[in-house]
Design an enzyme around this catalytic site. Sequence first.
Site, PDB file in Angstrom:
ATOM      1  N   HIS A  47       0.869  -1.169   0.000  1.00  0.00           N
ATOM      2  CA  HIS A  47       0.000   0.000   0.000  1.00  0.00           C
ATOM      3  C   HIS A  47       0.905   1.217   0.000  1.00  0.00           C
ATOM      4  O   HIS A  47       1.700   1.397   0.914  1.00  0.00           O
ATOM      5  CB  HIS A  47      -0.913   0.009   1.233  1.00  0.00           C
ATOM      6  CG  HIS A  47      -1.854   1.173   1.243  1.00  0.00           C
ATOM      7  ND1 HIS A  47      -3.176   1.057   0.875  1.00  0.00           N
ATOM      8  CD2 HIS A  47      -1.666   2.480   1.548  1.00  0.00           C
ATOM      9  CE1 HIS A  47      -3.759   2.245   0.967  1.00  0.00           C
ATOM     10  NE2 HIS A  47      -2.865   3.120   1.372  1.00  0.00           N
ATOM     11  N   CYS A  48       0.816   2.014  -1.048  1.00  0.00           N
ATOM     12  CA  CYS A  48       1.730   3.143  -1.174  1.00  0.00           C
ATOM     13  C   CYS A  48       1.044   4.437  -0.727  1.00  0.00           C
ATOM     14  O   CYS A  48       0.107   4.881  -1.376  1.00  0.00           O
ATOM     15  CB  CYS A  48       2.176   3.269  -2.635  1.00  0.00           C
ATOM     16  SG  CYS A  48       3.399   4.560  -2.888  1.00  0.00           S
ATOM     17  N   PRO A  49       1.483   5.042   0.372  1.00  0.00           N
ATOM     18  CA  PRO A  49       0.839   6.284   0.801  1.00  0.00           C
ATOM     19  C   PRO A  49       1.125   7.449  -0.142  1.00  0.00           C
ATOM     20  O   PRO A  49       0.320   8.373  -0.248  1.00  0.00           O
ATOM     21  CB  PRO A  49       1.442   6.548   2.187  1.00  0.00           C
ATOM     22  CG  PRO A  49       2.672   5.737   2.247  1.00  0.00           C
ATOM     23  CD  PRO A  49       2.538   4.624   1.283  1.00  0.00           C
TER      24      PRO A  49
END
Lengths: 384, 157
Positions: A183-185
Amino acid sequence: MNNREYQQIDPQALATPPPEHMPKRARRRWEVFPGKNRFCCDGRVMVARQGGVLPLTLALILITSGLFFVFDCPFLVEHLTSCIPAIGGVLFVFVIISLLQTSFTDPGILPRATPEEAADIEKQIDNPTGSSSSYRPPPRTKEVVINQQVVKLKYCFTCKIFRPPRTSHCSLCDNCVERFDHHCPWVGNCVGKRNYRFFYTFIVSLSFLTAFIFGCVTTHLALRSQGGNGLVFALQASPFSFTFSTALELVVCFFSVWSILGLSGFHTYLVAANLTTNEDIKGSWSGKSGNEDVGNPYSYNSIVKNCCSVLCGPMPPSLIDRRGFVPSDDSVQTSPVEIELPAAKNNRNMVGRAVTSGRPPPPPPPPVVTLQQPDISIQSHSTA
Amino acid sequence: MATEFHNLQELRHSASLANKVFIQRDYTDGTVCKFQTKFPSELDSRIERTLFEDTVKMLNNYYAEAEKIGGQSYIEGCLACLTVYLVFLCIETRYDKVLKKISRYIQEQNEKVYAPRGLLITDPIERGMRVIEISVYEDRGSSGSSSGSSTTSSSGR
């Protein structure tokens, strides 16, 4: 007594929807989506609930590139070549478009199991302790042999399915995502099967862009200081805006180049080995957990084939059909009314409440009750 | 009592849903979309084994064709990469075309083979490509119909 609050229901009138249930606007599936995503443009665009730092990412890219085009390009076009803004422009377009695609595309979310499916799976799983529903049973796993490797498929308690291989549940988005990478912020979304190629394009083009801007800015400074008595003199002679923009660009690009270039290199390795970040970190196939005889069962054992399958493979469709219509609204509202007259009032009220609360309607109680099967025609699906 | 329906409309109006059978995915070949061809015991009295297996094998072939990594997919992939994947917004990918073929095939199978036997196949895409859902219908007129078994019609066509 005749002053009751309700009127006796006339069976004839039940054929038409009663006045308090006006024909509802057909709801789209994104409106009842159980995960923690947000939708815009009537379901065409989706992001994770927490936007993360996507606005910051966009701002950094836009501001740095803007400063580059305004302050450095004119000078460099004059002193070097006019290809510079052209190359910069192409890279900038690549970066922005691939960033938006990564952020707004469905990463490969698996829809949750229907109640019947979940019940079917429950039946197949042995529960030897015969425990009550309050006790959560031990994690359920299923083993499957893929390419002479034993792979454990875990049961997802939230989505009520056995996760396919390489699928993982993202706690931030509350969805199971196929070929879950991470999950890439920075992009505010999960990176999974459907948007990995966009993500890879984004980081590769961004590393080129930051390196390019960094190079151009240092060239610009070098050229300016050649004319005068050195760098400090050149800076003092220039307006404050130029000094400020140069400093900002240098700082942003210097830090970005190392981190983004490193990330691109890492992901290039992952692509060539057909691995995901998730698998690499957990050491699923590298033998860190003590198993000597493990290897990646999904790899084609050829770098070219791995790259091609990950980046140039067919684009899978979105499985969640965000813009499709929820079919069960109409059938659940009308069918109990037609068949079970005495109980219809209660059923209808329960169902009505369940539907308006935004959750999918509860499963119909006894299996013998006649249901109106929703229209057989296949709904069209969008692939965005 | 023979469960015999002539078309899907009749199935819907004169039958009640008794049971749903789920055909799970077969992951032995990796993450490609493939369904198990094992014949479920609940359908034993409803449909011939060969017909069922043919349907599932045909669906597996379609999915394999959609996910095939070969010449056309490379061209599509490279073209997409050059246009920053904007081409996906304009053209219909090969996967989409095959999905449409699958829908038509399932519709056709339902009309010709499954509805006359009181069964209905749901397109796997509606279930997230996790399962093939087969709904088992009972004739409304039959009594004590929760067992889901009844003699099949001899010729469904």
